[in-house]
Design an enzyme around this catalytic site. Structure first.
Site, PDB file in Angstrom:
ATOM      1  N   HIS A 155     -49.272   8.091 -12.101  1.00  0.00           N
ATOM      2  CA  HIS A 155     -47.906   7.847 -11.645  1.00  0.00           C
ATOM      3  C   HIS A 155     -47.168   6.920 -12.597  1.00  0.00           C
ATOM      4  CE1 HIS A 155     -44.708   7.744  -8.661  1.00  0.00           C
ATOM      5  NE2 HIS A 155     -44.503   6.516  -9.085  1.00  0.00           N
ATOM      6  N   ASP A 175     -40.248   5.396   3.587  1.00  0.00           N
ATOM      7  CA  ASP A 175     -39.873   5.000   2.213  1.00  0.00           C
ATOM      8  C   ASP A 175     -38.651   5.786   1.756  1.00  0.00           C
ATOM      9  OD1 ASP A 175     -40.208   3.925  -0.555  1.00  0.00           O
ATOM     10  OD2 ASP A 175     -40.532   6.044  -0.951  1.00  0.00           O
ATOM     11  N   ARG A 203     -31.778   1.316  -0.592  1.00  0.00           N
ATOM     12  CA  ARG A 203     -31.937   0.403  -1.744  1.00  0.00           C
ATOM     13  C   ARG A 203     -31.108   0.885  -2.929  1.00  0.00           C
ATOM     14  NH1 ARG A 203     -37.889   0.859  -3.025  1.00  0.00           N
ATOM     15  NH2 ARG A 203     -37.389  -0.479  -4.776  1.00  0.00           N
ATOM     16  N   SER A 260     -43.101   0.815  -2.170  1.00  0.00           N
ATOM     17  CA  SER A 260     -42.521   2.164  -2.160  1.00  0.00           C
ATOM     18  C   SER A 260     -43.461   3.143  -2.879  1.00  0.00           C
ATOM     19  CB  SER A 260     -41.158   2.108  -2.853  1.00  0.00           C
ATOM     20  OG  SER A 260     -40.703   3.386  -3.195  1.00  0.00           O
ATOM     21  N   LYS A 265     -46.481   6.102  -0.998  1.00  0.00           N
ATOM     22  CA  LYS A 265     -46.571   7.552  -1.268  1.00  0.00           C
ATOM     23  C   LYS A 265     -47.906   7.907  -1.922  1.00  0.00           C
ATOM     24  CE  LYS A 265     -42.670   7.095  -3.282  1.00  0.00           C
ATOM     25  NZ  LYS A 265     -41.323   6.806  -3.697  1.00  0.00           N
TER      26      LYS A 265
HETATM   27  N1  URA Z   1     -40.200   4.748  -7.748  1.00  0.00           N
HETATM   28  C1  URA Z   1     -40.384   4.739  -6.412  1.00  0.00           C
HETATM   29  O1  URA Z   1     -40.938   5.675  -5.851  1.00  0.00           O
HETATM   30  N2  URA Z   1     -39.972   3.672  -5.732  1.00  0.00           N
HETATM   31  C2  URA Z   1     -39.357   2.618  -6.300  1.00  0.00           C
HETATM   32  O2  URA Z   1     -39.011   1.677  -5.622  1.00  0.00           O
HETATM   33  C3  URA Z   1     -39.172   2.636  -7.691  1.00  0.00           C
HETATM   34  C4  URA Z   1     -39.610   3.732  -8.395  1.00  0.00           C
END
Ligand code: URA
Length: 441
Positions: A82, A161, A168, A183, A187
């Protein structure tokens, strides 16, 4: 419990309990806490931060707001990769097939996302017919069959999220370490991988502008992952200039294919080898990083990684016409070279501004509803450290609208800084962070 009291507590620098965080996340997700109160809370968190317990509680609450992927039917150790997000970051399209070609399952859920360009899913949709919405059964079957699948949705991952991130994004509260860490990790935990290799970007085109904060973000995510029983490592990498040369959806897919074919971009290839090596190691495919790298290099040189990419595209219904011959990628109506107005050496390329160039041309989403133009974007021809003669082509713009082109060209020219003296290349791989700490790469 009242949201007003929780906002005041955080505003005054207090710590929220697990129960209070649960109340807040559930209440907001179910529509009982209004946007204005959640926005005030996010701003309070932005300024006052969260301690480790609060960040972990927020992560788990968001992760459990939706379904968890069950990847147990996939054979072998499941490793996810990621990136925290950067300009021109198409590494998944190169690392995925490389790693899959070495026999390690790549089962990846990816996003569309707001930003300079679309997410990996949008990029792949520039291949005609490519299907990104796979059901869970098809997704798992494909990974077992060809070792790679990339889907936009199989289960409903961390809906809390999604809702909080949307708020946000419009309240200037994205770049907060506890909010980013929770966040991303909510996931990642819900998507079910056994091990996670994080690519934490640092520089002008990243959320984290300083190495110190990038390391702190990496350490926070590693702590959360280890706490949840996952094997974790993070690589801190340069985002002070775009990754590779292309920024724009189809243009990035083209560059990824060319990189798998032995051409393309050296920094993209190097980053992919580094991330891929950790993936092979975490998947227990090899015992050393050196051995892992040699396997990946062999997969690229023998074209097995490119073949794997083709297999993957075909399995998800995509046309192979442009993959077999990248000159067939459809072009937009205007293609314009940008020339250097003096000689010198490239000192800086403001990555965030180059991202904005792609966005102005229509390659990124300003809002969730924006329609992407997958053909537009920019291809750089000069990177930091390169020598430039007056009138050299520094970049090519791909556009469909003259007004947008004019604005994009002005911004692109401002993104480059030149020096009359030779400049050095940016260091791509900066730090390796594990549960035991950070070390220079
Ligand atoms: N990617 C995400 O999934 N969340 C964030 O807060 C920043 C980047």
């Amino acid at each position: 419990m009242h949201m007003y009291d929780l906002i005041m507590k955080k505003r005054n620098g207090g710590h929220l309990s697990e129960e209070e965080i649960r109340y807040m996340v559930k209440g907001f997700t179910q529509g009982e806490i209004p946007d204005y109160q959640m926005a005030a809370m996010l701003m309070a968190i932005y300024y006052k931060g969260m301690n480790q317990e609060e960040t972990l509680a927020l992560t788990m609450e968001m992760a459990y707001s939706g379904e968890f992927m069950d990847l147990s039917a996939i054979h072998g150790v499941k490793v996810d990769k990621h990136s925290t997000g950067g300009v021109g970051d198409k590494a998944t399209l190169v690392v995925g097939p490389m790693v899959a070609a070495c026999g390690v399952p790549v089962a990846k859920m990816s996003g569309r996302g707001l930003g300079h360009t679309g997410g990996t899913i949008d990029k792949l949709e520039s291949l005609e017919g490519f299907r990104t919405a796979l059901g869970e059964e098809e997704f798992i079957h494909q990974v077992n069959n060809i070792h790679m699948a990339l889907a936009s949705q199989t289960v409903n991952l961390a809906p809390a999220d999604k809702k909080i991130y949307a708020l946000r994004d419009v309240t200037a509260t994205v770049d907060s370490i506890p909010l980013i860490a929770s966040s991303i990790m909510s996931k990642k935990l819900a998507s079910g991988a056994d091990a996670i290799v994080l690519d934490v970007k640092v520089g002008s085109g990243a959320f984290m502008k300083e190495e110190k904060s990038a390391i702190a973000l990496a350490q926070e995510m590693i702590r959360i992952g280890i706490g949840a029983g996952r094997d974790m490592v993070a690589v801190i990498t340069d985002m002070d200039e775009p990754l590779g040369y292309a920024v724009g959806n189809a243009l990035e897919v083209k560059e990824a294919i060319e990189t798998l074919d032995g051409g393309g971009s050296k920094d993209l290839l190097e980053l992919s080898y580094v991330l891929g090596s950790y993936m092979l190691l975490k998947a227990k495919r090899t015992e050393s990083l050196e051995e892992a790298r040699a396997m990946l290099e062999e997969a690229v040189e023998s074209k097995r990684a490119l073949k794997k990419f083709k297999e993957f595209v075909k399995s998800q219904g995509g046309s192979l016409e442009c993959v077999e011959n990248t000159s067939k990628f459809p072009k937009p109506s205007i293609v314009m070279d940008v020339l250097a107005d003096s000689s010198g050496f490239v000192e800086k390329i403001n990555a965030s501004q180059v991202g904005r160039v792609a966005m102005i041309l229509g390659g990124g989403r300003a809002t969730k509803e924006s329609q992407l133009d997958l053909k537009v974007g920019v291809v750089l021809h000069k990177k930091v450290g390169d020598k430039v003669e007056k009138e050299d082509c520094i970049a090519t713009l791909y556009a469909n609208d003259l007004e947008q082109l004019k604005e994009a060209k002005e911004l692109l020219e401002k993104s480059y800084s030149f020096s009359i003296r030779p400049t050095s290349k940016n260091i791509l791989i900066k730090w390796i962070v594990t549960k035991n700490g950070a070390r220079k790469a």
